[in-house]
Design an enzyme around this catalytic site. Structure first.
Site, PDB file in Angstrom:
ATOM      1  N   GLU A 179       1.011  -1.569   0.334  1.00 49.55           N
ATOM      2  CA  GLU A 179      -0.081  -0.326   0.169  1.00 49.55           C
ATOM      3  C   GLU A 179       0.713   1.296   0.237  1.00 49.55           C
ATOM      4  O   GLU A 179       0.516   2.260  -0.238  1.00 49.55           O
ATOM      5  CB  GLU A 179      -0.946   0.100   1.037  1.00 49.55           C
ATOM      6  CG  GLU A 179      -2.349  -1.069   0.831  1.00 49.55           C
ATOM      7  CD  GLU A 179      -3.282  -0.766   1.982  1.00 49.55           C
ATOM      8  OE1 GLU A 179      -3.912  -0.118   2.102  1.00 49.55           O
ATOM      9  OE2 GLU A 179      -3.161  -1.768   3.049  1.00 49.55           O
TER      10      GLU A 179
ATOM     11  N   HIS B 138      10.489 -25.644   3.807  1.00 57.16           N
ATOM     12  CA  HIS B 138       9.790 -27.278   3.435  1.00 57.16           C
ATOM     13  C   HIS B 138       9.147 -27.503   1.610  1.00 57.16           C
ATOM     14  O   HIS B 138       8.941 -27.488   1.241  1.00 57.16           O
ATOM     15  CB  HIS B 138       8.117 -27.167   3.966  1.00 57.16           C
ATOM     16  CG  HIS B 138       9.566 -27.830   5.901  1.00 57.16           C
ATOM     17  ND1 HIS B 138       9.707 -29.265   6.177  1.00 57.16           N
ATOM     18  CD2 HIS B 138       9.178 -27.282   7.157  1.00 57.16           C
ATOM     19  CE1 HIS B 138       9.931 -29.358   7.107  1.00 57.16           C
ATOM     20  NE2 HIS B 138      10.271 -28.193   8.011  1.00 57.16           N
TER      21      HIS B 138
ATOM     22  N   LYS C  63     -13.234  -0.980  -5.620  1.00 56.31           N
ATOM     23  CA  LYS C  63     -14.607  -0.684  -4.441  1.00 56.31           C
ATOM     24  C   LYS C  63     -15.480   0.575  -5.192  1.00 56.31           C
ATOM     25  O   LYS C  63     -16.551  -0.002  -4.569  1.00 56.31           O
ATOM     26  CB  LYS C  63     -13.821   0.628  -3.186  1.00 56.31           C
ATOM     27  CG  LYS C  63     -12.998  -0.486  -2.450  1.00 56.31           C
ATOM     28  CD  LYS C  63     -12.552   0.350  -0.814  1.00 56.31           C
ATOM     29  CE  LYS C  63     -12.028  -0.385  -0.289  1.00 56.31           C
ATOM     30  NZ  LYS C  63     -11.662   0.932   0.924  1.00 56.31           N
TER      31      LYS C  63
HETATM   32  O1  LIG Z   1     -10.186  -0.167   8.688  1.00 53.61           O
HETATM   33  P1  LIG Z   1     -11.025  -0.408   7.114  1.00 53.61           P
HETATM   34  O2  LIG Z   1     -11.952   1.002   7.031  1.00 53.61           O
HETATM   35  O3  LIG Z   1     -12.257  -1.237   7.712  1.00 53.61           O
HETATM   36  O4  LIG Z   1     -10.228  -0.364   6.256  1.00 53.61           O
HETATM   37  C1  LIG Z   1      -9.866  -1.566   5.852  1.00 53.61           C
HETATM   38  C2  LIG Z   1      -8.445  -1.982   4.916  1.00 53.61           C
HETATM   39  O5  LIG Z   1      -9.181  -1.611   3.308  1.00 53.61           O
HETATM   40  C3  LIG Z   1      -8.509  -1.428   2.663  1.00 53.61           C
HETATM   41  O6  LIG Z   1      -9.312  -1.501   1.313  1.00 53.61           O
HETATM   42  C4  LIG Z   1      -7.223  -0.706   2.709  1.00 53.61           C
HETATM   43  O7  LIG Z   1      -8.695   0.954   3.016  1.00 53.61           O
HETATM   44  C5  LIG Z   1      -7.088  -0.640   4.029  1.00 53.61           C
HETATM   45  O8  LIG Z   1      -5.561   0.073   4.241  1.00 53.61           O
HETATM   46  C6  LIG Z   1      -7.939  -1.191   5.318  1.00 53.61           C
HETATM   47  O9  LIG Z   1      -6.781  -1.709   6.587  1.00 53.61           O
END
Ligand SMILES: O=P(O)(O)OC[C@H]1O[C@@H](O)[C@@H](O)[C@@H](O)[C@@H]1O
Length: 349
Positions: free
Chosen positions: A234, A250, A343
């Site tokens: 990231e 292994h 997303k």
């Molecule tokens: O802690 P939340 O907001 O659920 O995010 C959980 C994860 O989501 C992902 O898409 C990123 O943004 C990560 O860096 C983050 O750790």
């Protein structure tokens, strides 16, 4: 281009993520205070303790389980998925941990825990998770809202440790956490951009630059290795892989035979004074065996007396190495465009 001074870092780190990372000691203390202020009722959970979350929020649970080691008295599991382990019953405590409060897998796990009738506790800054908890009367440990989710790892670690103690899954590490916070402060000063140009994280970042790192851990350091890998992904925007000893002896060790033909691969072994002596011996031997085909390799040991101090020192080190790796690549460590794109597409479908 190997300058890792404060000026060099600020030239790419527009969101000042480095200062947030260096705030780790304060995050540990603040997390203790936030759990205390939430006045959670202790409730014995013979069904064990589950941390439901993704990314930085999940890794806090895995780090907590590692710090506890054999001080845990009940099963502790991490659920990085849309559901909970098949064995979850109403006698379990489920900590639903999401910095944003909008991670869909964690929201689904929260619902699943409700259907099962397990005790739920939420740690979040807000979002849909806070709204659901409010509607359901589920206690919330509120998180401060000014970080990238992955920077809040100190919060997710401490909250998981404290909730584990409250539900009878482990002894309380309250004072160990407090002492570790003070210990980490000294390291943060030494390893900051303003610190020496040959500090440990700067040296490791330079040594790994231009390579694909494989981070190896064992026992206490296994989830830390995974944290390093995800921070490389990231922050530095590079592939990185995590592996565990003795398991990698292994299988994966054989793959190093072809490493030099395929690219530039490097290795970091995260050592700890408390590991099984044979595992420590394996680290040294493995490092020697892979050295002909590895672009570089490092063996680093956690610093400090307690498991908490040593684990936190390696988390801080990895976070800084990944940030310095981004600086060496001349890129801003903060944005995570690929995640955002995914997303957006998922939200549309
Ligand atoms: O802690 P939340 O907001 O659920 O995010 C959980 C994860 O989501 C992902 O898409 C990123 O943004 C990560 O860096 C983050 O750790």
């Amino acid at each position: 281009m190997s300058d890792l001074s404060r000026e060099a870092v600020e030239a790419v780190d527009t969101a000042k993520q480095v200062d947030d990372i260096l705030g780790l000691p304060e995050h540990l203390r603040d997390a203790l205070w936030r759990v205390e202020s939430a006045k959670l009722e202790p409730r014995d959970a013979p069904g064990g303790f589950i941390v439901a979350g993704m990314g930085g929020s999940a890794v806090g649970g895995a780090l907590a389980a590692a710090v506890l080691g054999d001080r845990a008295s009940r099963p502790i599991a991490i659920a990085r998925d849309y559901g909970l382990p098949a064995w979850t019953t109403h006698e379990a405590t489920v900590l639903c941990s999401s910095y944003s409060g909008n991670t869909e897998e964690t929201l689904a796990a929260y619902e699943a825990a409700g259907v099962i009738g397990a005790q739920r506790i939420v740690a979040t800054t807000g979002g849909k998770l806070a709204a659901a908890a409010r509607a359901d009367g589920v206690p919330v440990v509120p998180l401060p809202g000014m970080f990238q989710p992955r920077v809040a790892v100190g919060y997710s670690l401490v909250i998981a440790l404290e909730v584990a103690a409250l539900c009878g899954a482990a002894e309380s590490l309250h004072s160990e956490i407090d002492v570790a916070a003070a210990h980490t402060e000294a390291l943060a000063t030494e390893w900051a951009p303003d610190g020496p140009e040959d500090s440990l994280p700067k040296e490791i970042a330079r040594g790994l630059h231009g390579t694909i790192p494989q981070i190896a851990g064992a026992g206490l350091t296994s989830p830390v290795a995974y944290r390093w890998k995800t921070q490389f992904n990231e922050n530095a925007k590079t592939p990185a892989f995590a592996a565990e000893l003795p398991e990698l002896n292994h299988n994966e060790i054989v793959g190093w035979q072809g490493a030099a033909e395929l690219g530039r691969f490097s290795a970091v072994f995260l050592d700890d004074s408390d590991l099984h002596p044979r595992v420590r011996q394996r680290i040294e031997l493995t490092r020697g065996f892979i050295s002909p085909t590895a672009a570089s390799s490092f063996r680093v040991e956690g610093r400090g007396e307690t498991r908490m101090e040593r684990l936190v020192s390696l988390v801080l080190l990895g976070d800084l190495v990944s940030l310095y790796a981004a600086v060496l690549r001349g890129i801003d460590p903060t944005p995570v465009e690929m995640l955002d794109r995914l997303k957006t597409v998922l939200a549309g479908g």
